[in-house]
Design a protein around this motif. Structure first.
Motif, PDB file in Angstrom:
ATOM      1  N   SER A  59       0.885  -1.208   4.728  1.00 25.69           N
ATOM      2  CA  SER A  59       2.306  -0.915   4.666  1.00 25.69           C
ATOM      3  C   SER A  59       2.855  -1.317   3.313  1.00 25.69           C
ATOM      4  O   SER A  59       2.152  -1.882   2.481  1.00 25.69           O
ATOM      5  CB  SER A  59       3.023  -1.690   5.773  1.00 25.69           C
ATOM      6  N   ALA A  60       4.124  -0.983   3.105  1.00 27.16           N
ATOM      7  CA  ALA A  60       4.836  -1.426   1.907  1.00 27.16           C
ATOM      8  C   ALA A  60       6.194  -1.912   2.390  1.00 27.16           C
ATOM      9  O   ALA A  60       6.851  -1.218   3.175  1.00 27.16           O
ATOM     10  CB  ALA A  60       5.014  -0.260   0.940  1.00 27.16           C
ATOM     11  N   PHE A  73       3.944  -9.178  10.629  1.00 30.16           N
ATOM     12  CA  PHE A  73       3.618  -7.805  11.040  1.00 30.16           C
ATOM     13  C   PHE A  73       2.683  -7.170   9.999  1.00 30.16           C
ATOM     14  O   PHE A  73       1.663  -6.568  10.351  1.00 30.16           O
ATOM     15  CB  PHE A  73       4.923  -7.016  11.191  1.00 30.16           C
ATOM     16  N   SER A  74       3.017  -7.345   8.713  1.00 26.91           N
ATOM     17  CA  SER A  74       2.184  -6.773   7.646  1.00 26.91           C
ATOM     18  C   SER A  74       0.765  -7.352   7.671  1.00 26.91           C
ATOM     19  O   SER A  74      -0.211  -6.632   7.455  1.00 26.91           O
ATOM     20  CB  SER A  74       2.802  -7.065   6.270  1.00 26.91           C
ATOM     21  N   LEU A  77       9.329  -0.334   6.823  1.00 33.16           N
ATOM     22  CA  LEU A  77       7.895  -0.393   6.524  1.00 33.16           C
ATOM     23  C   LEU A  77       7.209   0.895   6.960  1.00 33.16           C
ATOM     24  O   LEU A  77       7.086   1.153   8.159  1.00 33.16           O
ATOM     25  CB  LEU A  77       7.249  -1.594   7.230  1.00 33.16           C
ATOM     26  N   PRO A  78       6.787   1.708   5.976  1.00 39.10           N
ATOM     27  CA  PRO A  78       5.952   2.854   6.328  1.00 39.10           C
ATOM     28  C   PRO A  78       4.576   2.336   6.718  1.00 39.10           C
ATOM     29  O   PRO A  78       4.006   1.516   5.989  1.00 39.10           O
ATOM     30  CB  PRO A  78       5.886   3.665   5.031  1.00 39.10           C
ATOM     31  N   VAL A  79       4.063   2.779   7.864  1.00 40.59           N
ATOM     32  CA  VAL A  79       2.800   2.218   8.381  1.00 40.59           C
ATOM     33  C   VAL A  79       1.769   3.325   8.594  1.00 40.59           C
ATOM     34  O   VAL A  79       2.078   4.362   9.192  1.00 40.59           O
ATOM     35  CB  VAL A  79       3.051   1.496   9.729  1.00 40.59           C
ATOM     36  N   ALA A  80       0.554   3.069   8.105  1.00 33.55           N
ATOM     37  CA  ALA A  80      -0.552   4.023   8.301  1.00 33.55           C
ATOM     38  C   ALA A  80      -1.866   3.257   8.214  1.00 33.55           C
ATOM     39  O   ALA A  80      -1.898   2.117   7.722  1.00 33.55           O
ATOM     40  CB  ALA A  80      -0.521   5.095   7.216  1.00 33.55           C
ATOM     41  N   VAL A 136       0.855  -1.200   0.000  1.00 31.37           N
ATOM     42  CA  VAL A 136       0.000   0.000   0.000  1.00 31.37           C
ATOM     43  C   VAL A 136       0.887   1.245   0.000  1.00 31.37           C
ATOM     44  O   VAL A 136       1.750   1.389   0.866  1.00 31.37           O
ATOM     45  CB  VAL A 136      -0.936   0.027   1.231  1.00 31.37           C
ATOM     46  N   ARG A 137       0.687   2.103  -0.975  1.00 36.46           N
ATOM     47  CA  ARG A 137       1.457   3.352  -1.014  1.00 36.46           C
ATOM     48  C   ARG A 137       0.492   4.540  -1.116  1.00 36.46           C
ATOM     49  O   ARG A 137       0.405   5.343  -0.216  1.00 36.46           O
ATOM     50  CB  ARG A 137       2.433   3.349  -2.195  1.00 36.46           C
ATOM     51  N   LYS A 138      -0.264   4.585  -2.244  1.00 43.33           N
ATOM     52  CA  LYS A 138      -1.132   5.747  -2.456  1.00 43.33           C
ATOM     53  C   LYS A 138      -2.314   5.778  -1.501  1.00 43.33           C
ATOM     54  O   LYS A 138      -2.936   6.819  -1.344  1.00 43.33           O
ATOM     55  CB  LYS A 138      -1.633   5.772  -3.902  1.00 43.33           C
ATOM     56  N   ARG A 139      -2.632   4.643  -0.920  1.00 40.87           N
ATOM     57  CA  ARG A 139      -3.792   4.605  -0.022  1.00 40.87           C
ATOM     58  C   ARG A 139      -3.386   4.541   1.442  1.00 40.87           C
ATOM     59  O   ARG A 139      -4.154   4.114   2.294  1.00 40.87           O
ATOM     60  CB  ARG A 139      -4.719   3.458  -0.425  1.00 40.87           C
TER      61      ARG A 139
END
Ligand SMILES: Cc1cc2nc3c(=O)[nH]c(=O)nc-3n(C[C@H](O)[C@H](O)[C@H](O)COP(=O)(O)O)c2cc1C
Length: 215
Positions: free
Chosen positions: A153-154, A142-143, A182-185, A21-24
């Protein structure tokens, strides 16, 4: 496929829809420390070679540190795409590139950056199988745990070109290797779909290489 119980369906849903997930990624919604800990608590149920459990989980929320890591990430990402600029790419490749470049632009605005670290450093290919095999399953768990909770995440690796600078910034001691970032949101919506893959029957061999007839 055989009929599944509710529990099995829930597991299959997570396994088949945990996408990059990047753009979302929702850049505006804060992520509670507790949800990161809950997901990491599940992640560390993963196996490790020799039951070594040499992992440490670096969670970065400080905007100044995220900005510095963002610069490392962008700088390496730009080089990666510059090197690929002349290669012929299909539609899916171009979509991934567009999405990856978006993440490069916003990386420091993602609420949480998680850098899984593991003790030691592999000396050769043989060691590296056991070595990275002792952190990658936990990263993926984790993902999956994030996905089950409405986060995404990505799995990224660009910042590793600046592993030393990142270690200095975060105080990661010598003797620990960073395995990913991992960028997490929270995700914007949750309707992620299974990805297109080659049919499993074509890439699964039974008893002899290239024999696809299941027995
Ligand atoms: C080892 C590894 C390294 C990756 N590094 C990056 C990266 O640095 N930046 C990025 O945007 N995506 C990175 N990705 C994500 C892949 O590009 C992604 O898995 C691919 O786009 C397929 O998307 P899907 O996982 O949703 O099927 C990486 C994935 C893996 C497994």
């Amino acid at each position: 496929m055989a009929e599944l119980s509710e529990q099995q369906s829930a597991v299959d849903w997570v396994l088949s829809t945990t996408r990059t997930v990047r753009k979302r990624l929702d850049l505006t919604r804060p992520v509670e420390p507790q949800v990161i800990l809950d997901c990491l608590r599940l992640a560390i149920q993963a196996p490790t070679g020799g039951n070594a459990q040499g992992w440490r989980w670096m969670v970065v929320t400080d905007p100044v540190k995220k900005a510095a890591i963002g610069e490392f990430y962008r700088s390496a990402g730009r080089k990666y795409f510059a090197a690929k600029a002349d290669s012929k790419r299909g539609e899916q490749d171009l979509r991934v590139q567009d999405s990856a470049q978006y993440l490069m632009d916003v990386i420091e605005r993602v609420p949480v950056l998680v850098i899984p670290c593991i003790k030691g450093r592999p000396a050769n290919v043989e060691q590296s199988a056991a070595y990275f095999g002792s952190i990658h399953p936990a990263i993926w768990s984790f993902s999956l745990a994030l996905r089950a909770r409405g986060l995404g995440s990505a799995w990224t690796s660009f910042h590793l070109a600046h592993e030393r600078e990142t270690a200095r910034l975060l105080g990661i001691p010598e003797g620990f290797t960073q395995a990913a970032m991992l960028p997490v949101a929270y995700t914007i919506g949750s309707d992620f779909k299974p990805a297109k893959r080659r049919p499993v029957e074509e890439i699964t061999y039974w008893n002899h290489w290239d024999n696809t007839a299941a027995r």
